[in-house]
Design a protein around this motif. Structure first.
Motif, PDB file in Angstrom:
ATOM      1  N   HIS A 272      -3.850  10.743   7.042  1.00  0.00           N
ATOM      2  CA  HIS A 272      -3.998  12.094   6.485  1.00  0.00           C
ATOM      3  C   HIS A 272      -2.811  12.973   6.850  1.00  0.00           C
ATOM      4  O   HIS A 272      -2.533  13.954   6.179  1.00  0.00           O
TER       5      HIS A 272
ATOM      6  N   GLY B  50      -0.389   8.335   9.944  1.00  0.00           N
ATOM      7  CA  GLY B  50       0.041   7.240   9.086  1.00  0.00           C
ATOM      8  C   GLY B  50       0.916   6.250   9.823  1.00  0.00           C
ATOM      9  O   GLY B  50       0.751   5.036   9.700  1.00  0.00           O
TER      10      GLY B  50
ATOM     11  N   ILE C 261       0.847  -1.203   0.000  1.00  0.00           N
ATOM     12  CA  ILE C 261       0.000   0.000   0.000  1.00  0.00           C
ATOM     13  C   ILE C 261       0.878   1.247   0.000  1.00  0.00           C
ATOM     14  O   ILE C 261       0.609   2.214  -0.728  1.00  0.00           O
ATOM     15  N   SER C 262       1.985   1.221   0.783  1.00  0.00           N
ATOM     16  CA  SER C 262       2.893   2.374   0.760  1.00  0.00           C
ATOM     17  C   SER C 262       3.455   2.584  -0.644  1.00  0.00           C
ATOM     18  O   SER C 262       3.612   3.721  -1.092  1.00  0.00           O
TER      19      SER C 262
ATOM     20  N   TYR D 130       1.042   4.448  -2.788  1.00  0.00           N
ATOM     21  CA  TYR D 130       0.980   5.880  -2.509  1.00  0.00           C
ATOM     22  C   TYR D 130       2.256   6.590  -2.944  1.00  0.00           C
ATOM     23  O   TYR D 130       2.425   7.776  -2.693  1.00  0.00           O
TER      24      TYR D 130
ATOM     25  N   VAL E  63       2.729   7.812   4.596  1.00  0.00           N
ATOM     26  CA  VAL E  63       1.738   8.211   3.609  1.00  0.00           C
ATOM     27  C   VAL E  63       0.369   7.573   3.846  1.00  0.00           C
ATOM     28  O   VAL E  63      -0.585   7.890   3.146  1.00  0.00           O
ATOM     29  N   LEU E  64       0.247   6.674   4.853  1.00  0.00           N
ATOM     30  CA  LEU E  64      -0.993   5.912   5.003  1.00  0.00           C
ATOM     31  C   LEU E  64      -2.130   6.758   5.566  1.00  0.00           C
ATOM     32  O   LEU E  64      -3.287   6.531   5.250  1.00  0.00           O
TER      33      LEU E  64
END
Lengths: 184, 138
Positions: B101, B106, B85-86, B89, B98-99
Motif C-alpha cells: 500500500h 512494497g 506482478i510489478s 501494476y 508498487v506491491l
C-alpha cells in the motif's frame, strides 16, 4: 587482538593446505578440505562478512563434503593414482599464477582504508539512501534482493540449471531400462 | 544400518532447531545476516543429516523425490512471477515499490517474495543433488 586471531587462522589455513597437498588418501583430503572451508568461514567472520561466512560454512564445509564423500563411495577410488609425469609444467603454472597474484596485490589500495575506489563509487549511495528508500535495515539484503534483483534472479536460475544437470546426469532410471533391454 | 543410540537421539533433538534456524535466517534476512540462499542450504542440511543417520528411505518418506523435483523450478517461477506482478501494476520488472500500500511496504513484501523463491530453489536443488548421488550408489 584481531591481528593475532588472523595470524592464527591463516597459519592453520596454510598448515591444512600443506596437509592436503602431502596427503595421498582421498578420504582424508575430503575431510581436510572441509576443515579448510571451516577455517575460511572463521576468517570471513573476522572480516565482518557474516553472510559469506554462513554460506562458506554450510556449503563448503557441509554439503560439498557430503557430496565429495558420496563421489568417493560411487567411484570406489580410495587413493590418488600415481602418475609418473614430470612436475615441471604444473610447478611452473602454479608458481606463475601465484607470482602474478602477488604482483596484482601491489596495485590494490591498502587493506581497510576508507577512500579505496570500491568505497567511494556507489557504496555511499546505497548506505545513505537504501534505508529511507526501502525501510529495510540490512543494506546487504537490500542490495542483493532489491537493487541487484536481476543478478539474484540470474543466480537462482544458475542453481536451478545446476540441479537440473545433476538430476539428468545421475538421477533417473537409466540402469533399469538397460536391464530391460538386455532381457528383451 | 544400526548407528549409535546417542547419535540418533541427538539428531532427533536438534533437527527441529536446524529447521527453525533456517526459517529464522530466511525471515530475519531483512534485519540480520543471511537470506534465502543460506536458509535454503541449512534446510537442505537438515534433510541430509536425517538421511545420513536414519537412512534415505526414511528421509524420502517425509520429503519425497517428487516434492524436491517440484521445488527446484517452483522457486525460479516464484521469483519470475514477482517481477510479472510489478509489470501488471504498471512498474518496471522486479520494481517492488508498487506491491504494497506504500513504497516501503512494497519493498519489504517484494524482498520477502523473492527470497522465498530463492530458499525453495536452493533447498530443493541441494536435496536433489544429494538424493541423486545416493540413488546412484544403490
Amino acid at each position: 587482538m584481531e591481528l593475532y586471531i588472523n595470524m592464527a587462522l591463516l597459519t592453520m589455513l596454510a598448515a591444512v593446505t600443506v596437509a592436503i597437498i602431502v596427503q595421498r588418501d582421498l578420504f582424508s583430503v575430503v575431510i581436510l578440505s572441509g576443515i579448510y572451508s571451516f577455517l575460511m568461514a572463521s576468517v570471513l567472520i573476522v572480516l565482518d562478512a557474516v553472510d559469506v561466512a554462513m554460506t562458506e560454512a554450510s556449503v563448503g564445509a557441509g554439503i560439498s563434503t557430503v557430496v565429495l564423500i558420496g563421489t568417493l563411495y560411487l567411484t570406489g577410488q580410495k587413493r590418488e593414482l600415481n602418475y609418473h609425469r614430470s612436475i615441471a609444467v604444473p610447478l611452473f603454472v602454479s608458481l606463475g599464477t601465484g607470482a602474478m597474484l602477488i604482483w596484482g596485490t601491489w596495485g590494490l589500495p591498502a587493506f581497510g582504508i576508507q577512500d579505496a575506489p570500491v568505497h567511494t563509487h556507489i557504496a555511499p549511495t546505497f548506505l545513505l539512501e537504501s534505508i529511507p528508500e526501502t525501510g529495510v535495515p540490512n543494506v546487504v539484503t537490500t542490495v542483493l534482493a532489491d537493487y541487484r534483483s536481476f543478478d539474484t534472479f540470474g543466480e537462482t536460475t544458475v542453481i536451478f540449471t545446476a540441479g537440473l544437470g545433476v538430476m539428468l546426469l545421475l538421477g533417473g532410471s537409466r540402469r533399469k531400462k538397460k536391464k530391460g533391454e538386455t532381457k528383451s | 544400518m544400526k548407528l549409535d543410540l546417542i547419535l540418533r537421539v541427538t539428531t532427533k533433538a536438534i533437527l527441529p532447531f536446524i529447521l527453525l534456524f533456517a526459517l529464522y535466517v530466511h525471515f530475519h534476512g531483512d534485519y540480520g545476516p543471511g537470506g534465502g540462499f543460506q536458509a535454503g542450504v541449512i534446510a537442505a542440511g537438515m534433510v541430509i543429516l536425517y538421511s545420513i543417520v536414519f537412512g534415505v528411505e526414511a528421509a524420502q518418506r517425509v520429503i519425497s523425490q517428487r516434492l524436491v523435483a517440484t521445488m527446484v523450478p517452483l522457486g525460479v517461477l516464484i521469483y519470475g512471477a514477482t517481477g510479472v506482478i510489478s509489470f501488471l501494476y504498471g512498474a518496471n520488472y522486479l520494481d517492488y515499490g508498487v506491491l504494497g500500500h506504500d513504497s516501503k511496504h512494497g519493498h519489504h513484501l517484494g524482498i520477502l517474495l523473492v527470497e522465498s523463491g530463492v530458499i525453495i530453489t536452493v533447498a530443493g536443488t541441494m536435496t536433489a543433488i544429494f538424493y541423486a548421488f545416493v540413488q546412484r550408489g544403490r
